[in-house]
Design a protein around this motif. Structure first.
Motif, short mmCIF file in Angstrom:
data_model
loop_
_atom_site.label_atom_id
_atom_site.label_comp_id
_atom_site.label_asym_id
_atom_site.label_seq_id
_atom_site.Cartn_x
_atom_site.Cartn_y
_atom_site.Cartn_z
N ASP A 145 0.84 -1.18 0.00
CA ASP A 145 0.00 0.00 0.00
C ASP A 145 0.89 1.25 0.00
OD1 ASP A 145 -1.56 2.22 0.82
OD2 ASP A 145 -2.93 0.92 1.92
N PRO A 146 0.67 2.17 -0.94
CA PRO A 146 1.51 3.37 -1.01
C PRO A 146 1.53 4.19 0.29
CG PRO A 146 0.14 3.20 -2.97
CD PRO A 146 -0.29 2.10 -2.03
N ALA A 147 0.49 4.11 1.10
CA ALA A 147 0.44 4.87 2.34
C ALA A 147 1.43 4.37 3.39
CB ALA A 147 -0.97 4.86 2.93
N ILE A 148 1.88 3.12 3.27
CA ILE A 148 2.78 2.55 4.27
C ILE A 148 4.05 1.93 3.69
CG2 ILE A 148 0.96 2.15 5.97
CD1 ILE A 148 0.99 -0.84 5.08
N CYS A 149 4.23 1.96 2.37
CA CYS A 149 5.35 1.26 1.74
C CYS A 149 6.72 1.79 2.17
CB CYS A 149 5.21 1.27 0.23
SG CYS A 149 5.40 2.89 -0.53
N ASP A 150 6.77 3.02 2.70
CA ASP A 150 8.05 3.57 3.14
C ASP A 150 8.26 3.44 4.65
OD1 ASP A 150 6.13 5.39 3.91
OD2 ASP A 150 7.23 7.15 3.21
N HIS A 151 7.40 2.68 5.33
CA HIS A 151 7.53 2.53 6.78
C HIS A 151 8.69 1.60 7.12
CE1 HIS A 151 3.39 4.01 8.36
NE2 HIS A 151 3.91 4.83 7.47
N PRO A 152 9.64 2.08 7.93
CA PRO A 152 10.81 1.27 8.27
C PRO A 152 10.48 -0.05 8.96
CG PRO A 152 11.04 3.51 9.13
CD PRO A 152 9.70 3.41 8.51
N ASP A 153 9.39 -0.08 9.75
CA ASP A 153 9.08 -1.30 10.49
C ASP A 153 8.52 -2.41 9.60
OD1 ASP A 153 6.44 -0.38 10.16
OD2 ASP A 153 6.23 0.21 12.25
N LEU A 154 8.35 -2.15 8.32
CA LEU A 154 7.96 -3.20 7.38
C LEU A 154 9.17 -3.83 6.70
CD1 LEU A 154 4.78 -1.62 5.76
CD2 LEU A 154 4.91 -3.34 7.58
N LEU A 155 10.35 -3.19 6.87
CA LEU A 155 11.57 -3.70 6.23
C LEU A 155 12.71 -3.98 7.20
CD1 LEU A 155 11.62 -1.33 3.14
CD2 LEU A 155 10.96 -3.73 3.20
N HIS A 156 12.56 -3.53 8.45
CA HIS A 156 13.62 -3.70 9.45
C HIS A 156 12.99 -4.13 10.76
CE1 HIS A 156 16.11 -1.38 6.67
NE2 HIS A 156 15.17 -0.47 6.68
N CYS A 157 13.78 -4.80 11.59
CA CYS A 157 13.30 -5.19 12.90
C CYS A 157 14.43 -5.02 13.91
CB CYS A 157 12.83 -6.64 12.90
SG CYS A 157 12.24 -7.18 14.52
N SER A 158 14.21 -4.15 14.88
CA SER A 158 15.17 -3.99 15.97
C SER A 158 14.86 -5.06 17.01
CB SER A 158 15.04 -2.61 16.60
OG SER A 158 15.86 -2.53 17.75
N LEU A 159 15.88 -5.78 17.43
CA LEU A 159 15.68 -6.80 18.45
C LEU A 159 15.69 -6.21 19.85
CD1 LEU A 159 17.73 -9.77 16.99
CD2 LEU A 159 15.33 -9.23 16.72
N GLY A 160 16.08 -4.95 19.97
CA GLY A 160 16.06 -4.27 21.26
C GLY A 160 17.31 -3.45 21.47
N PRO A 161 17.29 -2.59 22.47
CA PRO A 161 18.45 -1.73 22.74
C PRO A 161 19.73 -2.54 22.92
CG PRO A 161 16.59 -1.07 24.08
CD PRO A 161 16.21 -2.36 23.41
N GLY A 162 20.77 -2.14 22.24
CA GLY A 162 22.05 -2.82 22.33
C GLY A 162 22.17 -4.05 21.47
N LEU A 163 21.08 -4.45 20.82
CA LEU A 163 21.11 -5.60 19.92
C LEU A 163 21.02 -5.12 18.48
CD1 LEU A 163 18.78 -8.09 21.80
CD2 LEU A 163 21.26 -8.09 21.73
N ALA A 164 21.26 -6.01 17.56
CA ALA A 164 21.29 -5.65 16.14
C ALA A 164 19.91 -5.35 15.59
CB ALA A 164 21.92 -6.80 15.35
N VAL A 165 19.92 -4.62 14.49
CA VAL A 165 18.72 -4.42 13.69
C VAL A 165 18.80 -5.40 12.53
CG1 VAL A 165 17.46 -2.83 12.20
CG2 VAL A 165 18.45 -2.00 14.33
N PHE A 166 17.77 -6.18 12.34
CA PHE A 166 17.70 -7.11 11.22
C PHE A 166 17.17 -6.35 10.01
CE2 PHE A 166 15.42 -10.06 8.49
CZ PHE A 166 16.31 -11.10 8.37
N HIS A 167 17.93 -6.36 8.93
CA HIS A 167 17.51 -5.68 7.70
C HIS A 167 16.95 -6.73 6.75
CE1 HIS A 167 19.33 -1.96 8.98
NE2 HIS A 167 20.39 -2.65 9.35
N GLY A 168 15.67 -6.62 6.48
CA GLY A 168 15.02 -7.58 5.60
C GLY A 168 15.31 -7.32 4.14
N ASP A 169 14.91 -8.24 3.33
CA ASP A 169 15.04 -8.13 1.88
C ASP A 169 13.91 -7.23 1.37
OD1 ASP A 169 14.92 -8.49 -0.86
OD2 ASP A 169 15.16 -10.66 -0.78
N PRO A 170 14.23 -6.07 0.77
CA PRO A 170 13.18 -5.15 0.33
C PRO A 170 12.25 -5.74 -0.73
CG PRO A 170 15.34 -4.38 -0.40
CD PRO A 170 15.57 -5.57 0.49
#
Length: 185
Positions: free
Chosen positions: A2-27
């Motif tokens: 949906d164009p209204a949400i396609c640029d939302h970072p939480d649809l392509l990345h996931c932070s595992l929490g403070p001090g942990l890595a961010v998982f970068h998904g396949d766009p």
């Protein structure tokens, strides 16, 4: 997507929490509609990994397991949108299914009323999509005081030794979460 949400970072990345890595998904991987567009929209607290596990990207799920996070299965695939991780053991959400599952797992969970967050193209957005933890602060994209539960939300966060930072000049707006980039050692 949906164009209204396609640029939302939480649809392509996931932070595992403070001090942990961010998982970068396949766009190219998220699909155009739910639940395929929510495969990376999990909530990591640093101790817990919260998501509708049957729709989680397998690589992300393996990443969370290898980080030693406790998995919590919830009925909502748009988990990070619907859930604001505060610290390793605390979240804020309006979603009843997330609330029940997290409390059952031992997390401290504050229930905040739904709505009062803008998301252009939709009737409303989500608090988790309008906020995120950065260092020792929880940032809100907009005016937290305008939310009916703003005082309770602020007190819950400050009781955990964190600051609340918001912007009074505009309404709370769902921008797809605020995700702090973590440096890997």
């Amino acid at each position: 997507m949906d164009p209204a949400i396609c640029d939302h970072p939480d649809l392509l990345h996931c932070s595992l929490g403070p001090g942990l890595a961010v998982f970068h998904g396949d766009p190219d991987r998220p699909g155009p509609r739910y639940p395929a567009d929510a495969i990376y929209n999990a909530c990591g607290t640093g101790s817990y990994f919260i998501h509708k596990l049957k729709c989680t990207d397998p690589q992300l799920l393996d990443f969370a397991k290898s980080a030693g996070l406790t998995l919590i299965d919830v009925p909502q695939g748009y988990t990070r949108c619907s859930c604001l991780p505060v610290d390793a053991n605390s979240i804020i959400t309006a979603d009843q299914g997330i609330l029940r599952s997290c409390r059952r797992a031992g997390l401290q969970a504050l229930e905040a009323g739904p709505g009062f967050v803008r998301l252009p193209g939709y009737p409303y957005g989500f608090l988790g999509g309008a906020a995120g933890r950065v260092g020792d602060a929880v940032l809100f994209h907009g005016n937290l005081s305008a939310h009916p539960d703003g005082i309770r939300i602020r007190a819950f966060i400050e009781a955990r030794g964190l600051q609340c930072v918001d912007f009074a000049d505009f309404p709370l707006t769902d921008i797809g979460s605020i995700i702090e980039e973590q440096e890997l050692p």
